[in-house]
Scaffold this active site. Structure first.
Site, mmCIF file in Angstrom:
data_model
loop_
_atom_site.group_PDB
_atom_site.id
_atom_site.type_symbol
_atom_site.label_atom_id
_atom_site.label_comp_id
_atom_site.label_asym_id
_atom_site.label_seq_id
_atom_site.Cartn_x
_atom_site.Cartn_y
_atom_site.Cartn_z
ATOM 1 N N GLY A 32 13.926 -39.749 0.401
ATOM 2 C CA GLY A 32 13.288 -40.508 -0.860
ATOM 3 C C GLY A 32 12.134 -41.420 -0.264
ATOM 4 N N ALA A 33 11.687 -42.466 -0.798
ATOM 5 C CA ALA A 33 10.661 -43.015 -1.148
ATOM 6 C C ALA A 33 10.079 -43.028 0.389
ATOM 7 C CB ALA A 33 10.792 -44.849 -1.207
ATOM 8 N N LEU A 75 21.245 -30.003 -1.298
ATOM 9 C CA LEU A 75 19.664 -29.577 -1.107
ATOM 10 C C LEU A 75 20.331 -27.957 -1.385
ATOM 11 C CD1 LEU A 75 18.926 -32.365 1.685
ATOM 12 C CD2 LEU A 75 18.354 -31.902 -0.979
ATOM 13 N N SER A 117 6.016 -41.648 4.211
ATOM 14 C CA SER A 117 5.416 -41.372 5.695
ATOM 15 C C SER A 117 4.562 -39.978 6.033
ATOM 16 C CB SER A 117 7.160 -41.115 6.756
ATOM 17 O OG SER A 117 7.669 -42.059 6.879
ATOM 18 N N CYS A 125 -2.835 -3.895 6.873
ATOM 19 C CA CYS A 125 -2.751 -4.176 8.200
ATOM 20 C C CYS A 125 -3.388 -3.077 9.492
ATOM 21 C CB CYS A 125 -0.983 -4.054 8.943
ATOM 22 S SG CYS A 125 -0.120 -3.415 8.384
ATOM 23 N N TRP A 127 19.740 -40.315 -12.401
ATOM 24 C CA TRP A 127 18.920 -39.150 -13.040
ATOM 25 C C TRP A 127 18.028 -39.578 -13.316
ATOM 26 C CZ3 TRP A 127 18.749 -34.465 -10.475
ATOM 27 C CH2 TRP A 127 19.847 -34.245 -10.000
ATOM 28 N N GLU A 178 0.522 -1.214 0.192
ATOM 29 C CA GLU A 178 0.169 -0.152 -0.314
ATOM 30 C C GLU A 178 0.713 1.223 0.038
ATOM 31 O OE1 GLU A 178 -1.818 -3.082 3.004
ATOM 32 O OE2 GLU A 178 -0.377 -2.832 1.541
ATOM 33 N N GLU A 180 11.852 -33.247 -0.687
ATOM 34 C CA GLU A 180 12.685 -34.496 -1.842
ATOM 35 C C GLU A 180 12.776 -35.554 -1.649
ATOM 36 O OE1 GLU A 180 14.624 -32.117 -4.408
ATOM 37 O OE2 GLU A 180 14.418 -30.473 -3.901
ATOM 38 N N ASP A 205 22.630 -40.421 -1.895
ATOM 39 C CA ASP A 205 23.023 -39.401 -3.341
ATOM 40 C C ASP A 205 23.834 -38.374 -3.699
ATOM 41 O OD1 ASP A 205 20.574 -40.817 -5.020
ATOM 42 O OD2 ASP A 205 19.685 -39.390 -4.456
#
Length: 354
Positions: free
Chosen positions: A294-295, A214, A300, A80, A180, A55, A292, A210
């Site tokens: 893994g499985a 990150l 989970s 605000c 990859w 604003e 990211e 890997d």
């Protein structure tokens, strides 16, 4: 540029707000537009926490302030009403002489929660709410999730082969590097995604297999907080995620592990470790988490119901066997805020996404 439609003006606010993607946390992304007789005479957006709000920039951009009493301000989020690092925008709007304000979404955080709208109305300003409300909430879904649900907004991301595997089965003597599935175009996109989030999470198995960094290297932006989950603590201390370049947390049940420059946080050892992590991150002010894998980690979060978006790449290569897709029944769909959102991206090895 002429606008006679409230929706068009509000979407211009959203376009402006997106210019600060990844830069405003813990504040929301907000855009503002001032219109006089169908013509935009001022506009702006919040660029960074601690700096003037949208604003303020919009009002400062108006060269002829005598037009303000006959103008309408559009703002994507409720102005605000409290003194923080900047003065209340509701008071600034009132003193500017603007007599009508159109608000996209109400700010549901405890410090505002409708009080900005109430203050303007009490001062005689006409306030219209709910224009493009869902779009205005969606752009700030991380902000709303943190305030309304007391947990970060969670995005799951992974890639799978054409036949549904996210990795090959690794043996002890396999090199520590990723297999990859995506091309460079997709990797750049992922780095853009990373730069937009507060934190990024991976499990110990991914770090061991890997050795990822990150961080954000292929896009311009800040590195997210790195969050590593390893209940055993069995991770090479020389892994890239422990290079000290970015703030890093390690959630573990191993009470003896200690790594230089890494904050270690103890897990209880119970199966509900996902929500333990989310509660801790919320207490630290983390509004969004990019997971990211893994499985095991992705599964989970899915099993705990603690996710909001799933972004999956599907490649053209077939592995034949390997680690199965943790969300094999995922069907691409669009949804509204706080419902599960699924995105499917299929790509060719020449790097062109389709």
């Amino acid at each position: 540029m002429r606008h006679t439609d409230d929706l068009a003006c509000m979407r211009r606010c959203l376009d402006l707000a997106r210019n600060a993607e990844g830069a405003t946390a813990p504040n929301p992304m907000v855009g503002a537009v001032i219109v006089h007789d169908g013509v935009i005479i001022g506009e702006g957006y919040h660029m960074k926490a601690g700096t003037p709000h949208a604003e303020v920039h919009a009002l400062n951009a108006v060269s002829d302030k005598t037009l303000l009493p006959q103008s309408v301000m559009y703002v994507s989020l409720e102005p605000c009403s409290h003194h923080g690092r900047t003065p209340p925008c509701a008071d600034l709007i009132i003193s500017s002489g603007i007599r009508k304000v159109v608000v996209g979404a109400v700010d549901t955080s405890l410090r505002v929660a409708g009080r900005g709208i109430a203050r303007m109305r009490e001062a005689g300003v006409e306030v219209v709410t709910g224009v493009a409300e869902q779009e205005c909430r969606m752009i700030n879904r991380r902000f709303f999730s943190w305030h309304e649900r007391q947990r970060p907004y969670v995005i799951l991301k992974w890639a799978r082969s054409a036949d549904g595997f996210i990795d090959l089965v690794r043996s002890a003597d396999d090199p520590v590097e990723p297999h990859w599935i995506t091309g460079m175009t997709e990797r750049i996109l992922v780095h853009r995604w990373r730069a937009a989030e507060d934190a990024i999470l991976a499990g110990g198995a991914t770090i061991r297999a890997d050795n990822p960094s990150l961080d954000v290297r292929l896009w311009t932006g800040k590195n997210p907080l790195r969050v590593i989950v390893s209940r055993s603590g069995n991770i090479d201390p020389h892994s890239k995620v422990f290079d000290g370049s970015t703030e890093t947390l390690l959630f573990t049940c191993n009470e003896t592990i200690s790594l230089p420059g890494v904050q270690t946080i103890s897990l209880s050892g119970k199966n509900d470790f996902v929500n333990e992590i989310l509660r801790t991150l919320h207490s630290m002010g983390v509004q969004s988490l990019f997971v990211e894998g893994g499985a095991f980690i992705i599964r989970s979060f899915i099993d705990a119901g603690a996710w909001d978006e799933a972004r999956r790449f599907t490649g053209m290569m077939s592995f034949g066997s390997g680690v199965p897709d943790p969300f094999s029944d995922m069907v691409p769909e669009k949804s509204f805020l706080f419902e599960k959102s699924k995105l499917e991206i299929t790509y060719h090895f020449d790097g062109n996404s389709v």
